[in-house]
Design a protein around this motif. Sequence first.
Motif, PDB file in Angstrom:
ATOM      1  N   GLU A 103      -4.431   8.500  -4.956  1.00  0.00           N
ATOM      2  CA  GLU A 103      -3.663   7.853  -3.874  1.00  0.00           C
ATOM      3  C   GLU A 103      -4.105   6.412  -3.662  1.00  0.00           C
ATOM      4  OE1 GLU A 103      -5.462  10.963  -1.518  1.00  0.00           O
ATOM      5  OE2 GLU A 103      -5.521   9.623   0.196  1.00  0.00           O
ATOM      6  N   GLU A 104      -5.378   6.118  -3.967  1.00  0.00           N
ATOM      7  CA  GLU A 104      -5.844   4.736  -3.817  1.00  0.00           C
ATOM      8  C   GLU A 104      -5.245   3.835  -4.901  1.00  0.00           C
ATOM      9  OE1 GLU A 104      -9.677   6.703  -2.743  1.00  0.00           O
ATOM     10  OE2 GLU A 104     -10.258   4.620  -2.397  1.00  0.00           O
ATOM     11  N   THR A 105      -5.233   4.337  -6.122  1.00  0.00           N
ATOM     12  CA  THR A 105      -4.622   3.540  -7.198  1.00  0.00           C
ATOM     13  C   THR A 105      -3.130   3.350  -6.924  1.00  0.00           C
ATOM     14  OG1 THR A 105      -6.268   4.198  -8.818  1.00  0.00           O
ATOM     15  CG2 THR A 105      -4.142   3.480  -9.686  1.00  0.00           C
ATOM     16  N   ALA A 106      -2.451   4.413  -6.489  1.00  0.00           N
ATOM     17  CA  ALA A 106      -1.014   4.298  -6.194  1.00  0.00           C
ATOM     18  C   ALA A 106      -0.795   3.231  -5.117  1.00  0.00           C
ATOM     19  CB  ALA A 106      -0.462   5.648  -5.727  1.00  0.00           C
ATOM     20  N   TYR A 107      -1.646   3.222  -4.096  1.00  0.00           N
ATOM     21  CA  TYR A 107      -1.450   2.280  -2.989  1.00  0.00           C
ATOM     22  C   TYR A 107      -1.783   0.842  -3.407  1.00  0.00           C
ATOM     23  CZ  TYR A 107      -1.417   0.157   1.570  1.00  0.00           C
ATOM     24  OH  TYR A 107      -1.124  -0.673   2.621  1.00  0.00           O
ATOM     25  N   LEU A 108      -2.830   0.684  -4.211  1.00  0.00           N
ATOM     26  CA  LEU A 108      -3.157  -0.679  -4.670  1.00  0.00           C
ATOM     27  C   LEU A 108      -1.997  -1.218  -5.516  1.00  0.00           C
ATOM     28  CD1 LEU A 108      -4.716  -2.738  -6.870  1.00  0.00           C
ATOM     29  CD2 LEU A 108      -5.256  -2.879  -4.443  1.00  0.00           C
ATOM     30  N   LEU A 109      -1.445  -0.359  -6.380  1.00  0.00           N
ATOM     31  CA  LEU A 109      -0.284  -0.792  -7.181  1.00  0.00           C
ATOM     32  C   LEU A 109       0.882  -1.144  -6.259  1.00  0.00           C
ATOM     33  CD1 LEU A 109      -0.377   1.756 -10.180  1.00  0.00           C
ATOM     34  CD2 LEU A 109      -1.203  -0.611 -10.149  1.00  0.00           C
ATOM     35  N   PRO A 214      12.295  -2.579   1.366  1.00  0.00           N
ATOM     36  CA  PRO A 214      11.637  -3.743   0.768  1.00  0.00           C
ATOM     37  C   PRO A 214      10.137  -3.686   1.073  1.00  0.00           C
ATOM     38  CG  PRO A 214      12.940  -4.379   2.685  1.00  0.00           C
ATOM     39  CD  PRO A 214      13.159  -2.911   2.480  1.00  0.00           C
ATOM     40  N   ARG A 215       9.331  -4.162   0.162  1.00  0.00           N
ATOM     41  CA  ARG A 215       7.886  -4.141   0.445  1.00  0.00           C
ATOM     42  C   ARG A 215       7.302  -5.494   0.068  1.00  0.00           C
ATOM     43  NH1 ARG A 215       5.142  -3.040  -4.632  1.00  0.00           N
ATOM     44  NH2 ARG A 215       6.961  -2.966  -5.955  1.00  0.00           N
ATOM     45  N   PRO A 216       6.353  -5.990   0.890  1.00  0.00           N
ATOM     46  CA  PRO A 216       5.712  -7.258   0.539  1.00  0.00           C
ATOM     47  C   PRO A 216       4.763  -7.021  -0.628  1.00  0.00           C
ATOM     48  CG  PRO A 216       4.655  -6.289   2.444  1.00  0.00           C
ATOM     49  CD  PRO A 216       5.781  -5.374   2.083  1.00  0.00           C
ATOM     50  N   THR A 217       4.566  -8.027  -1.461  1.00  0.00           N
ATOM     51  CA  THR A 217       3.560  -7.855  -2.513  1.00  0.00           C
ATOM     52  C   THR A 217       2.552  -8.986  -2.424  1.00  0.00           C
ATOM     53  OG1 THR A 217       4.946  -8.976  -4.123  1.00  0.00           O
ATOM     54  CG2 THR A 217       5.050  -6.582  -4.106  1.00  0.00           C
ATOM     55  N   TYR A 218       1.357  -8.676  -2.797  1.00  0.00           N
ATOM     56  CA  TYR A 218       0.237  -9.611  -2.711  1.00  0.00           C
ATOM     57  C   TYR A 218      -0.280  -9.860  -4.119  1.00  0.00           C
ATOM     58  CZ  TYR A 218       0.568  -8.305   2.169  1.00  0.00           C
ATOM     59  OH  TYR A 218       1.046  -8.086   3.437  1.00  0.00           O
ATOM     60  N   ALA A 219      -0.771 -11.075  -4.353  1.00  0.00           N
ATOM     61  CA  ALA A 219      -1.213 -11.418  -5.717  1.00  0.00           C
ATOM     62  C   ALA A 219      -2.647 -11.940  -5.720  1.00  0.00           C
ATOM     63  CB  ALA A 219      -0.254 -12.450  -6.308  1.00  0.00           C
ATOM     64  N   PRO A 220      -3.620 -11.079  -5.423  1.00  0.00           N
ATOM     65  CA  PRO A 220      -5.004 -11.552  -5.481  1.00  0.00           C
ATOM     66  C   PRO A 220      -5.427 -11.775  -6.940  1.00  0.00           C
ATOM     67  CG  PRO A 220      -4.962  -9.181  -5.106  1.00  0.00           C
ATOM     68  CD  PRO A 220      -3.530  -9.646  -5.089  1.00  0.00           C
ATOM     69  N   ALA A 221      -6.184 -12.857  -7.198  1.00  0.00           N
ATOM     70  CA  ALA A 221      -6.662 -13.108  -8.570  1.00  0.00           C
ATOM     71  C   ALA A 221      -7.729 -12.085  -8.943  1.00  0.00           C
ATOM     72  CB  ALA A 221      -7.216 -14.518  -8.661  1.00  0.00           C
ATOM     73  N   ALA A 222      -8.507 -11.661  -7.956  1.00  0.00           N
ATOM     74  CA  ALA A 222      -9.548 -10.640  -8.166  1.00  0.00           C
ATOM     75  C   ALA A 222      -9.776  -9.960  -6.826  1.00  0.00           C
ATOM     76  CB  ALA A 222     -10.827 -11.309  -8.652  1.00  0.00           C
ATOM     77  N   LEU A 223     -10.451  -8.821  -6.847  1.00  0.00           N
ATOM     78  CA  LEU A 223     -10.749  -8.123  -5.587  1.00  0.00           C
ATOM     79  C   LEU A 223     -12.250  -8.247  -5.345  1.00  0.00           C
ATOM     80  CD1 LEU A 223      -8.390  -5.055  -6.074  1.00  0.00           C
ATOM     81  CD2 LEU A 223      -8.052  -7.022  -4.561  1.00  0.00           C
ATOM     82  N   ALA A 224     -12.633  -9.410  -4.850  1.00  0.00           N
ATOM     83  CA  ALA A 224     -14.056  -9.748  -4.821  1.00  0.00           C
ATOM     84  C   ALA A 224     -14.722  -9.434  -3.483  1.00  0.00           C
ATOM     85  CB  ALA A 224     -14.219 -11.227  -5.139  1.00  0.00           C
ATOM     86  N   ALA A 225     -13.937  -9.210  -2.427  1.00  0.00           N
ATOM     87  CA  ALA A 225     -14.544  -8.998  -1.104  1.00  0.00           C
ATOM     88  C   ALA A 225     -15.238  -7.634  -1.041  1.00  0.00           C
ATOM     89  CB  ALA A 225     -13.465  -9.097  -0.033  1.00  0.00           C
ATOM     90  N   ARG A 226     -16.091  -7.484  -0.043  1.00  0.00           N
ATOM     91  CA  ARG A 226     -16.762  -6.194   0.150  1.00  0.00           C
ATOM     92  C   ARG A 226     -16.274  -5.569   1.458  1.00  0.00           C
ATOM     93  NH1 ARG A 226     -22.955  -4.744  -1.119  1.00  0.00           N
ATOM     94  NH2 ARG A 226     -22.924  -2.647  -0.271  1.00  0.00           N
ATOM     95  N   ALA A 316      -6.370   1.693   4.233  1.00  0.00           N
ATOM     96  CA  ALA A 316      -6.607   0.512   5.069  1.00  0.00           C
ATOM     97  C   ALA A 316      -7.688  -0.354   4.437  1.00  0.00           C
ATOM     98  CB  ALA A 316      -7.013   0.933   6.472  1.00  0.00           C
ATOM     99  N   ARG A 317      -8.672   0.295   3.828  1.00  0.00           N
ATOM    100  CA  ARG A 317      -9.735  -0.462   3.146  1.00  0.00           C
ATOM    101  C   ARG A 317      -9.156  -1.296   2.005  1.00  0.00           C
ATOM    102  NH1 ARG A 317     -12.499   0.221  -1.758  1.00  0.00           N
ATOM    103  NH2 ARG A 317     -14.273  -1.194  -1.754  1.00  0.00           N
ATOM    104  N   LEU A 318      -8.250  -0.703   1.216  1.00  0.00           N
ATOM    105  CA  LEU A 318      -7.672  -1.458   0.095  1.00  0.00           C
ATOM    106  C   LEU A 318      -6.846  -2.636   0.598  1.00  0.00           C
ATOM    107  CD1 LEU A 318      -6.677   1.390  -2.367  1.00  0.00           C
ATOM    108  CD2 LEU A 318      -8.465  -0.326  -2.686  1.00  0.00           C
ATOM    109  N   LEU A 319      -6.073  -2.410   1.672  1.00  0.00           N
ATOM    110  CA  LEU A 319      -5.277  -3.517   2.220  1.00  0.00           C
ATOM    111  C   LEU A 319      -6.202  -4.633   2.706  1.00  0.00           C
ATOM    112  CD1 LEU A 319      -2.615  -4.804   3.082  1.00  0.00           C
ATOM    113  CD2 LEU A 319      -2.717  -3.453   5.194  1.00  0.00           C
ATOM    114  N   LEU A 320      -7.260  -4.248   3.434  1.00  0.00           N
ATOM    115  CA  LEU A 320      -8.212  -5.250   3.930  1.00  0.00           C
ATOM    116  C   LEU A 320      -8.882  -5.979   2.760  1.00  0.00           C
ATOM    117  CD1 LEU A 320      -9.627  -6.576   6.310  1.00  0.00           C
ATOM    118  CD2 LEU A 320     -11.165  -4.605   6.450  1.00  0.00           C
ATOM    119  N   VAL A 322      -7.631  -6.531  -0.226  1.00  0.00           N
ATOM    120  CA  VAL A 322      -6.649  -7.458  -0.809  1.00  0.00           C
ATOM    121  C   VAL A 322      -6.528  -8.707   0.071  1.00  0.00           C
ATOM    122  CG1 VAL A 322      -4.163  -7.762  -1.236  1.00  0.00           C
ATOM    123  CG2 VAL A 322      -5.349  -5.726  -2.106  1.00  0.00           C
ATOM    124  N   LEU A 323      -6.413  -8.507   1.389  1.00  0.00           N
ATOM    125  CA  LEU A 323      -6.198  -9.643   2.294  1.00  0.00           C
ATOM    126  C   LEU A 323      -7.419 -10.553   2.350  1.00  0.00           C
ATOM    127  CD1 LEU A 323      -4.314  -7.788   5.193  1.00  0.00           C
ATOM    128  CD2 LEU A 323      -3.328  -9.030   3.241  1.00  0.00           C
TER     129      LEU A 323
END
Length: 342
Positions: A103-109, A214-226, A316-320, A322-323
């Motif tokens: 479910e985490e991979t599905a949500y990140l995608l 419709p869904r917003p999409t985000y384009a992070p270059a990397a997921l570097a935050a903790r 929520a962790r994955l969204l945070l 990404v943001l």
Amino acid sequence: MTGAETTGAARAQDQARGQRRLAVIHTGGTIASRPSPDGRGVVPQTAPSVPGLRGTQLREYQPFTLPSPHVTPAHMLELARLIEEIGPGHDGIVVTHGTDTLEETAYLLHLVLPAGLPPVVLTGSMRHAGEVSWDGPGNLLDAALVALDPQTAGRGPLVAFGGDLFDARTVTKVHTSAVDAFGGSPGPIGRADRTGDEASGYGAQVHYFATPEPRPTYAPAALAARVEVLYAYAGWQGEGYAEAAARADGLVIAALGTGNLPPELLPLIKATGKPVVIATRTHTGPILPVYGYAGGGATLVAAGAIPASFLNAHKARLLLLVLLSLGLDREEIRTVFAEGRY
Ligand SMILES: NC(=O)C[C@H](N)C(=O)O
């Protein structure tokens, strides 16, 4: 002409000949597992083969072979990049994945894949290939038929499991061992029931119970935050909070009920300048800042906490993540959650 245009043109020629193109991306999990010969237990080994599909050209990819507890956000982003690269050359994409973090991979995608790609359907199995009732081939066939069904276009990544079709935002693993392991409120958004057989060729009756949004999409270059998740319990006095707040860029708390905490957490959250997102450890329902006692949801929001709405703590962790990776500050993050841009 770019590579994508070339493969897109080849795809159009195949479509004109009545040939569909399906990509299957294998990543490991129980669907690729068997007991290891040295008796260590069940481990991912061999990618499952897709039961016969007529009129379909199959291309298989294997970016990594992992049990899903070993899958990280970096793997998920790698998968997203692969899907973006191969997408234009295919009519549908299936991802096989372990169920523990599926479910985490599905949500990140869901968060990062741009619109306009062919349908992406994730699946897995609860029983391995050495068991009498391996559920892998059936789930894989369902996922393939759903990914190739024209009704699936524009819905974002879906999860197909046991014939049920789930939205990436709400799907969650609800059982540790049952074959019907996936659920989530408000339940499946669709259903696939197979028709035909091996000899005549398989098809599926696919029904959706919701229109695509419709869904917003985000384009992070990397997921570097903790970003770390803390789990609330009766009598929690904030043990571990200060340490987590010091080392992380943001926190998610799986709080109680509609998003409440013991009183000791209120001053700790008030003193935290970093984003603190409040989700719930209750399996279903939104975060509602209604209670005004110390630690009640209304007081947490007044202290600066951000309600996660209906996202579970790990989504929520994955969204945070990404943001934060995109460089958004706490108030911008609050707005994304508040406006439901996820
Ligand atoms: N059923 C499964 O796939 C569970 C396995 N532990 C995994 O997620 O890789």
